[in-house]
Scaffold this motif. Sequence first.
Motif, PDB file in Angstrom:
ATOM      1  N   VAL A 141      36.759 -10.952  67.995  1.00  0.00           N
ATOM      2  CA  VAL A 141      36.083 -11.368  66.762  1.00  0.00           C
ATOM      3  C   VAL A 141      35.075 -12.466  67.086  1.00  0.00           C
ATOM      4  CG1 VAL A 141      36.383 -12.384  64.470  1.00  0.00           C
ATOM      5  CG2 VAL A 141      38.108 -10.796  65.375  1.00  0.00           C
ATOM      6  N   ILE A 142      33.859 -12.296  66.586  1.00  0.00           N
ATOM      7  CA  ILE A 142      32.801 -13.293  66.746  1.00  0.00           C
ATOM      8  C   ILE A 142      32.359 -13.724  65.354  1.00  0.00           C
ATOM      9  CG2 ILE A 142      30.456 -13.736  67.581  1.00  0.00           C
ATOM     10  CD1 ILE A 142      30.950 -11.577  69.701  1.00  0.00           C
ATOM     11  N   THR A 143      32.302 -15.044  65.121  1.00  0.00           N
ATOM     12  CA  THR A 143      31.847 -15.552  63.825  1.00  0.00           C
ATOM     13  C   THR A 143      30.407 -16.038  63.943  1.00  0.00           C
ATOM     14  OG1 THR A 143      32.741 -17.753  64.299  1.00  0.00           O
ATOM     15  CG2 THR A 143      34.173 -16.211  63.130  1.00  0.00           C
ATOM     16  N   GLU A 144      29.651 -15.822  62.899  1.00  0.00           N
ATOM     17  CA  GLU A 144      28.225 -16.165  62.902  1.00  0.00           C
ATOM     18  C   GLU A 144      27.881 -16.865  61.586  1.00  0.00           C
ATOM     19  OE1 GLU A 144      24.279 -16.005  64.581  1.00  0.00           O
ATOM     20  OE2 GLU A 144      26.140 -15.264  65.467  1.00  0.00           O
ATOM     21  N   LEU A 145      27.428 -18.120  61.675  1.00  0.00           N
ATOM     22  CA  LEU A 145      26.949 -18.852  60.507  1.00  0.00           C
ATOM     23  C   LEU A 145      25.430 -18.832  60.538  1.00  0.00           C
ATOM     24  CD1 LEU A 145      27.747 -20.666  58.053  1.00  0.00           C
ATOM     25  CD2 LEU A 145      27.386 -22.622  59.572  1.00  0.00           C
ATOM     26  N   ASP A 146      24.825 -18.291  59.492  1.00  0.00           N
ATOM     27  CA  ASP A 146      23.375 -18.127  59.449  1.00  0.00           C
ATOM     28  C   ASP A 146      22.812 -18.930  58.285  1.00  0.00           C
ATOM     29  OD1 ASP A 146      20.722 -16.642  58.699  1.00  0.00           O
ATOM     30  OD2 ASP A 146      21.264 -15.824  60.659  1.00  0.00           O
ATOM     31  N   ARG A 147      21.650 -19.518  58.479  1.00  0.00           N
ATOM     32  CA  ARG A 147      21.019 -20.316  57.433  1.00  0.00           C
ATOM     33  C   ARG A 147      20.113 -19.491  56.524  1.00  0.00           C
ATOM     34  NH1 ARG A 147      20.609 -25.948  58.497  1.00  0.00           N
ATOM     35  NH2 ARG A 147      18.517 -25.969  57.584  1.00  0.00           N
ATOM     36  N   GLY A 148      19.974 -18.194  56.837  1.00  0.00           N
ATOM     37  CA  GLY A 148      19.055 -17.358  56.087  1.00  0.00           C
ATOM     38  C   GLY A 148      19.710 -16.628  54.919  1.00  0.00           C
ATOM     39  N   GLU A 149      18.988 -15.643  54.424  1.00  0.00           N
ATOM     40  CA  GLU A 149      19.436 -14.833  53.296  1.00  0.00           C
ATOM     41  C   GLU A 149      20.501 -13.851  53.781  1.00  0.00           C
ATOM     42  OE1 GLU A 149      19.746 -11.352  51.037  1.00  0.00           O
ATOM     43  OE2 GLU A 149      18.464 -11.359  52.822  1.00  0.00           O
ATOM     44  N   PRO A 150      21.561 -13.606  52.996  1.00  0.00           N
ATOM     45  CA  PRO A 150      22.700 -12.828  53.488  1.00  0.00           C
ATOM     46  C   PRO A 150      22.356 -11.439  54.015  1.00  0.00           C
ATOM     47  CG  PRO A 150      23.316 -13.995  51.491  1.00  0.00           C
ATOM     48  CD  PRO A 150      21.835 -14.215  51.675  1.00  0.00           C
ATOM     49  N   SER A 151      21.594 -10.659  53.258  1.00  0.00           N
ATOM     50  CA  SER A 151      21.293  -9.300  53.701  1.00  0.00           C
ATOM     51  C   SER A 151      20.506  -9.305  55.002  1.00  0.00           C
ATOM     52  CB  SER A 151      20.515  -8.557  52.609  1.00  0.00           C
ATOM     53  OG  SER A 151      20.187  -7.254  53.027  1.00  0.00           O
ATOM     54  N   ALA A 152      19.526 -10.201  55.114  1.00  0.00           N
ATOM     55  CA  ALA A 152      18.729 -10.296  56.336  1.00  0.00           C
ATOM     56  C   ALA A 152      19.591 -10.735  57.515  1.00  0.00           C
ATOM     57  CB  ALA A 152      17.573 -11.269  56.138  1.00  0.00           C
ATOM     58  N   ALA A 153      20.539 -11.640  57.266  1.00  0.00           N
ATOM     59  CA  ALA A 153      21.426 -12.111  58.333  1.00  0.00           C
ATOM     60  C   ALA A 153      22.271 -10.968  58.882  1.00  0.00           C
ATOM     61  CB  ALA A 153      22.317 -13.233  57.808  1.00  0.00           C
ATOM     62  N   LEU A 154      22.786 -10.114  58.008  1.00  0.00           N
ATOM     63  CA  LEU A 154      23.588  -8.982  58.450  1.00  0.00           C
ATOM     64  C   LEU A 154      22.754  -8.022  59.292  1.00  0.00           C
ATOM     65  CD1 LEU A 154      25.530  -8.284  55.135  1.00  0.00           C
ATOM     66  CD2 LEU A 154      26.530  -9.094  57.281  1.00  0.00           C
ATOM     67  N   ARG A 155      21.538  -7.736  58.833  1.00  0.00           N
ATOM     68  CA  ARG A 155      20.682  -6.813  59.581  1.00  0.00           C
ATOM     69  C   ARG A 155      20.279  -7.399  60.927  1.00  0.00           C
ATOM     70  NH1 ARG A 155      18.199  -6.422  54.447  1.00  0.00           N
ATOM     71  NH2 ARG A 155      16.346  -7.507  55.198  1.00  0.00           N
ATOM     72  N   GLN A 156      20.110  -8.701  60.988  1.00  0.00           N
ATOM     73  CA  GLN A 156      19.703  -9.343  62.236  1.00  0.00           C
ATOM     74  C   GLN A 156      20.807  -9.277  63.289  1.00  0.00           C
ATOM     75  OE1 GLN A 156      17.870 -13.194  61.764  1.00  0.00           O
ATOM     76  NE2 GLN A 156      18.402 -13.839  63.829  1.00  0.00           N
ATOM     77  N   VAL A 157      22.054  -9.435  62.863  1.00  0.00           N
ATOM     78  CA  VAL A 157      23.169  -9.408  63.799  1.00  0.00           C
ATOM     79  C   VAL A 157      23.453  -7.988  64.279  1.00  0.00           C
ATOM     80  CG1 VAL A 157      25.667  -9.791  64.015  1.00  0.00           C
ATOM     81  CG2 VAL A 157      24.222 -11.505  62.895  1.00  0.00           C
ATOM     82  N   ALA A 158      23.228  -7.000  63.422  1.00  0.00           N
ATOM     83  CA  ALA A 158      23.586  -5.623  63.745  1.00  0.00           C
ATOM     84  C   ALA A 158      22.701  -5.042  64.844  1.00  0.00           C
ATOM     85  CB  ALA A 158      23.494  -4.755  62.493  1.00  0.00           C
ATOM     86  N   ALA A 159      23.320  -4.408  65.830  1.00  0.00           N
ATOM     87  CA  ALA A 159      22.609  -3.655  66.856  1.00  0.00           C
ATOM     88  C   ALA A 159      22.321  -2.252  66.326  1.00  0.00           C
ATOM     89  CB  ALA A 159      23.461  -3.590  68.125  1.00  0.00           C
ATOM     90  N   PRO A 160      21.460  -1.469  67.004  1.00  0.00           N
ATOM     91  CA  PRO A 160      21.148  -0.121  66.517  1.00  0.00           C
ATOM     92  C   PRO A 160      22.366   0.773  66.314  1.00  0.00           C
ATOM     93  CG  PRO A 160      19.555  -0.778  68.171  1.00  0.00           C
ATOM     94  CD  PRO A 160      20.605  -1.846  68.145  1.00  0.00           C
ATOM     95  N   SER A 161      23.414   0.583  67.113  1.00  0.00           N
ATOM     96  CA  SER A 161      24.613   1.420  66.973  1.00  0.00           C
ATOM     97  C   SER A 161      25.685   0.777  66.109  1.00  0.00           C
ATOM     98  CB  SER A 161      25.197   1.731  68.359  1.00  0.00           C
ATOM     99  OG  SER A 161      25.618   0.535  69.002  1.00  0.00           O
ATOM    100  N   SER A 162      25.407  -0.398  65.548  1.00  0.00           N
ATOM    101  CA  SER A 162      26.402  -1.103  64.733  1.00  0.00           C
ATOM    102  C   SER A 162      26.538  -0.470  63.357  1.00  0.00           C
ATOM    103  CB  SER A 162      26.016  -2.576  64.568  1.00  0.00           C
ATOM    104  OG  SER A 162      26.026  -3.268  65.795  1.00  0.00           O
ATOM    105  N   THR A 163      27.610  -0.814  62.685  1.00  0.00           N
ATOM    106  CA  THR A 163      27.809  -0.467  61.283  1.00  0.00           C
ATOM    107  C   THR A 163      27.984  -1.754  60.505  1.00  0.00           C
ATOM    108  OG1 THR A 163      28.868   1.647  61.820  1.00  0.00           O
ATOM    109  CG2 THR A 163      29.275   0.746  59.627  1.00  0.00           C
TER     110      THR A 163
END
Length: 300
Positions: A88-110
């Motif tokens: 498990v990796i935790t990520e705290l992002d200062r940006g907008e939630p939807s953009a943060a999720l897309r930024q962390v996701a790799a092409p094969s991620s869900t």
Amino acid sequence: MNDTMGAPALGTVVVGVDGSPSAQAAVMWAAAEAARRGRGLYLVHATDVERHAPILSQGEIARLERTGLEILDRAAEAVAARHPGLAVITELDRGEPSAALRQVAAPSSTIVVGHRGRGGFSSLLLGSVGLETVANADTPVVVVRGATEAAETGAVLAAVRDEADLGCARVAAGEALLRKVPLRLMHVGNGTRSAGTGPAPGDGTQTAAGDRTLPPWTVAGQIRDAFPDLRVYADGEKARSVPGKLVDASWHADLLVVGGRRSPGYLGPTLGRTTLGVVQHAHCPVELIPRRGPGHGNTS
């Protein structure tokens, strides 16, 4: 198995965490999915302070970040208690939630989101973060709906409009294999009378009612060839409401897989009227496969 027809690679799982009951359900679903895949799990909390920085004091920003870290820690502890061997990796992002999720996701991620966040009224409808994520993601997105600890029904359901949805069916086949359950391909056409259900006829191309080709039978044949160890069923239905029929069918599925809309517009390049109706009202988690990208199928 033909490599060009096998299931697309299922990568890491990225889930949004905000401390709400809906997000907690999404976290536990995402953890179980990551464990099935043998992949890591990313827990992402976005404070959205960048957008609001001009009106926030440094103390308020620090408080939001502390709260975010506490939310992530609690989520990670809950995952560890249920899946002690999961990375498990935790990520705290200062940006907008939807953009943060897309930024962390790799092409094969869900990406996984709950159907409601902390903001707005308590409702059955999809929250703003989930809506934006589903509408604009380049990777598959799962909206976790239904009971928090729903009993497994033993099937994965995929909506299939025609052979262009083969990519969507392939993803659904991969999910069914992970769960060791059958795959049900379902075509719903506009109308008031049933087009017939059950296994495909001998040639796999015609309905019992006439000369009209029933798409799921053609797709089912290709999926059976690519996944010989998977039980595949095909149903053709007619209904006044396509999303309504899929929502009814979701009562009997562990996961409903649908493709993105065929043409740009409406609520985004991925989200159309049918897919919106499904993610708003389904009784089980819904996985939306983007229209864009290699191997991804489409439905309106």
